[in-house]
Design an enzyme around this catalytic site. Sequence first.
Site, PDB file in Angstrom:
ATOM      1  N   ARG A 175      38.064  39.670  35.469  1.00 14.22           N
ATOM      2  CA  ARG A 175      38.770  39.370  34.217  1.00 14.22           C
ATOM      3  C   ARG A 175      39.240  37.928  34.176  1.00 14.22           C
ATOM      4  O   ARG A 175      39.348  37.340  33.107  1.00 14.22           O
ATOM      5  CB  ARG A 175      39.932  40.356  34.033  1.00 14.22           C
ATOM      6  N   LYS A 230      38.750  43.093  50.453  1.00 20.35           N
ATOM      7  CA  LYS A 230      38.260  44.468  50.353  1.00 20.35           C
ATOM      8  C   LYS A 230      38.042  45.045  51.752  1.00 20.35           C
ATOM      9  O   LYS A 230      37.811  44.293  52.695  1.00 20.35           O
ATOM     10  CB  LYS A 230      36.896  44.468  49.631  1.00 20.35           C
TER      11      LYS A 230
HETATM   12  N1  BES Z   1      33.865  44.037  41.369  1.00 21.57           N
HETATM   13  C1  BES Z   1      34.995  44.847  41.494  1.00 21.57           C
HETATM   14  C2  BES Z   1      34.837  46.185  40.802  1.00 21.57           C
HETATM   15  C3  BES Z   1      33.942  47.174  41.469  1.00 21.57           C
HETATM   16  C4  BES Z   1      34.362  47.868  42.576  1.00 21.57           C
HETATM   17  C5  BES Z   1      32.725  47.469  40.924  1.00 21.57           C
HETATM   18  C6  BES Z   1      33.552  48.819  43.148  1.00 21.57           C
HETATM   19  C7  BES Z   1      31.910  48.426  41.481  1.00 21.57           C
HETATM   20  C8  BES Z   1      32.328  49.093  42.607  1.00 21.57           C
HETATM   21  C9  BES Z   1      36.199  44.159  40.878  1.00 21.57           C
HETATM   22  O1  BES Z   1      36.240  42.789  40.995  1.00 21.57           O
HETATM   23  C10 BES Z   1      37.396  44.690  41.590  1.00 21.57           C
HETATM   24  O2  BES Z   1      37.514  44.436  42.743  1.00 21.57           O
HETATM   25  N2  BES Z   1      38.260  45.412  40.879  1.00 21.57           N
HETATM   26  C11 BES Z   1      39.401  45.994  41.457  1.00 21.57           C
HETATM   27  C12 BES Z   1      40.527  45.828  40.488  1.00 21.57           C
HETATM   28  C13 BES Z   1      41.854  46.210  41.071  1.00 21.57           C
HETATM   29  C14 BES Z   1      42.252  45.222  42.126  1.00 21.57           C
HETATM   30  C15 BES Z   1      42.856  46.242  39.958  1.00 21.57           C
HETATM   31  C16 BES Z   1      39.090  47.461  41.719  1.00 21.57           C
HETATM   32  O3  BES Z   1      38.415  48.082  40.885  1.00 21.57           O
HETATM   33  O4  BES Z   1      39.478  47.963  42.752  1.00 21.57           O
HETATM   34 MN    MN Z   2      37.129  42.184  42.815  1.00 21.19          MN
END
Ligand code: BES
Ligand code: MN
Length: 506
Positions: A353, A279
């Site tokens: 997931r 990230k």
């Molecule tokens: N934990 C995150 C989702 C999230 C992001 C929650 C920001 C709250 C605030 C999750 O694991 C994630 O990183 N999801 C990705 C999925 C994507 C790679 C398809 C996302 O939402 O960017």
């Molecule tokens: Mn994630």
Amino acid sequence: MKFTSKTLDPVTTLTQCAIVPVFEGGKLSSSARAINSASGGSLKALLKREDISGKHGESVLLPLIDSVKAERVLLVGCGPKGKMSEAQFNTLLGKITHLIKGKKLEKITVFFDELSVAGKDRNWQAQRVATTLALSSYHFDQFKSKRTRHKSLKQVTYASSSQAYNRGLNQALTTGLAIAKGMGVARDLGNMPGNACTPNYLASEARKLARKHPALSSRILSEKQMQDLGMGSFLSVTAGTVEPARMIVMQYQGAAKSQRPHILVGKGITFDSGGISLKPGAGMDEMKFDMCGAASVFGVLNTVLALKLPINLVCIVAAAENMPSGQATKPGDIVTSMSGQTIEVLNTDAEGRLVLCDALTYAEQFKPQSVIDIATLTGACVVALGNHAHGLYSNDDKLAGELLDCGQAVNDKAWHMPLWPEYDKQLKSNFADMANIGGRNAGSVTAACFLARFTKKYAWAHLDIAGTAWNSGGNKGATGRPVALLSEYLIRQSGKGRRGGKKTSR
Ligand code: BES
Ligand code: MN
Ligand code: ZN
């Protein structure tokens, strides 16, 4: 904290603060009327001077009124006499908690039984007051070297307008307080930093809770045991970290063994760096909140234990840390889930997931009445619904309807989202049974579609709480949502609900 309902004389009640309504047009509530006559018309004089007129949002704090035993009287404007809307009631409660905060009050008395909220009964009102006031003194300073000594509310008396209401009111207050307790637990766990709240820490909390409550047992699965169960998807997430992953199973037996349990499954990523699909740095600290689904499961469990609900409940927490390293799972890797379905990991940041799908397969053995997973699953859900509603997905419209209803009832709203095959198709992979991402569009929906492929054997719902589990900015911190919604659901399932529990026969 103690909440009790009593029929009281507002003039002779000993309390640090009596909270008393006045209505628009200068109309006094009956408690205000009593105080007014005892004090030689002091409230009427106040109205005359237009210090307060009874409009919504107005308030005056009056210290020491002649011949009134309360140390203070907080007059609050409640708008036109008659019905106020739920939103106005929420605003009123918010205002009151703001006003009493910092006043070092320990004992207060609220004269709210003469208010009425459109479409809600008196017990609903009392429950909401209890939850809100109990949470008003929430603070999290475990990690400050100098802790301030907090004087928080210890005793709230809810004045009831008739003896006959006390039983119902007391039950509502107990429920409201139990929900606040659960929300506090969820907030505490959520607010803890990732270096303290690790998968092992969550496991130790589970053991601790089970030791305290005979109706609860816990079982912690090690990585080796998960390996033996074939949880290749879950384990792919933990490959890059030195923190051992844990699958935490807590079983609460509050009803006959033969009664099928409800199941809560929580996403417990104690820190989500994204893994190899790292990230960006800004705001990454907030990914310590990526275990708020798990935290809400612990929260609800605490509520259930406090209320001793006559249900059976299984709580499953999929706890792991998502980190990059030389051993970490790489984009393009293919893993095999416990269900046997294979997954191409196109993005290691879609890890929630991956841990949940194995937990959901694991849930099958309990022959559940319903399974609800709670997860800070997608940023896309925040884009879709903001911070107000959880994203709700379900393979069972009845279950979805019940959850929507519960969210409404306790001001912890969810919004129903689709699980159509058109969306599911986005998960196609050229190399495995499915990919773990479905492209840029409808990210919250495709994540739910992914989970739906693992929940075909029972009635299932998924709450995407990415936008609702915590606040960012100045008051950064976990919210304790959706503990209230889920508690209400389980209370109704137990048949203890005020509106009568509907037993589902699945
Ligand atoms: N934990 C995150 C989702 C999230 C992001 C929650 C920001 C709250 C605030 C999750 O694991 C994630 O990183 N999801 C990705 C999925 C994507 C790679 C398809 C996302 O939402 O960017
Ligand atoms: Mn994630
Ligand atoms: Zn995550």
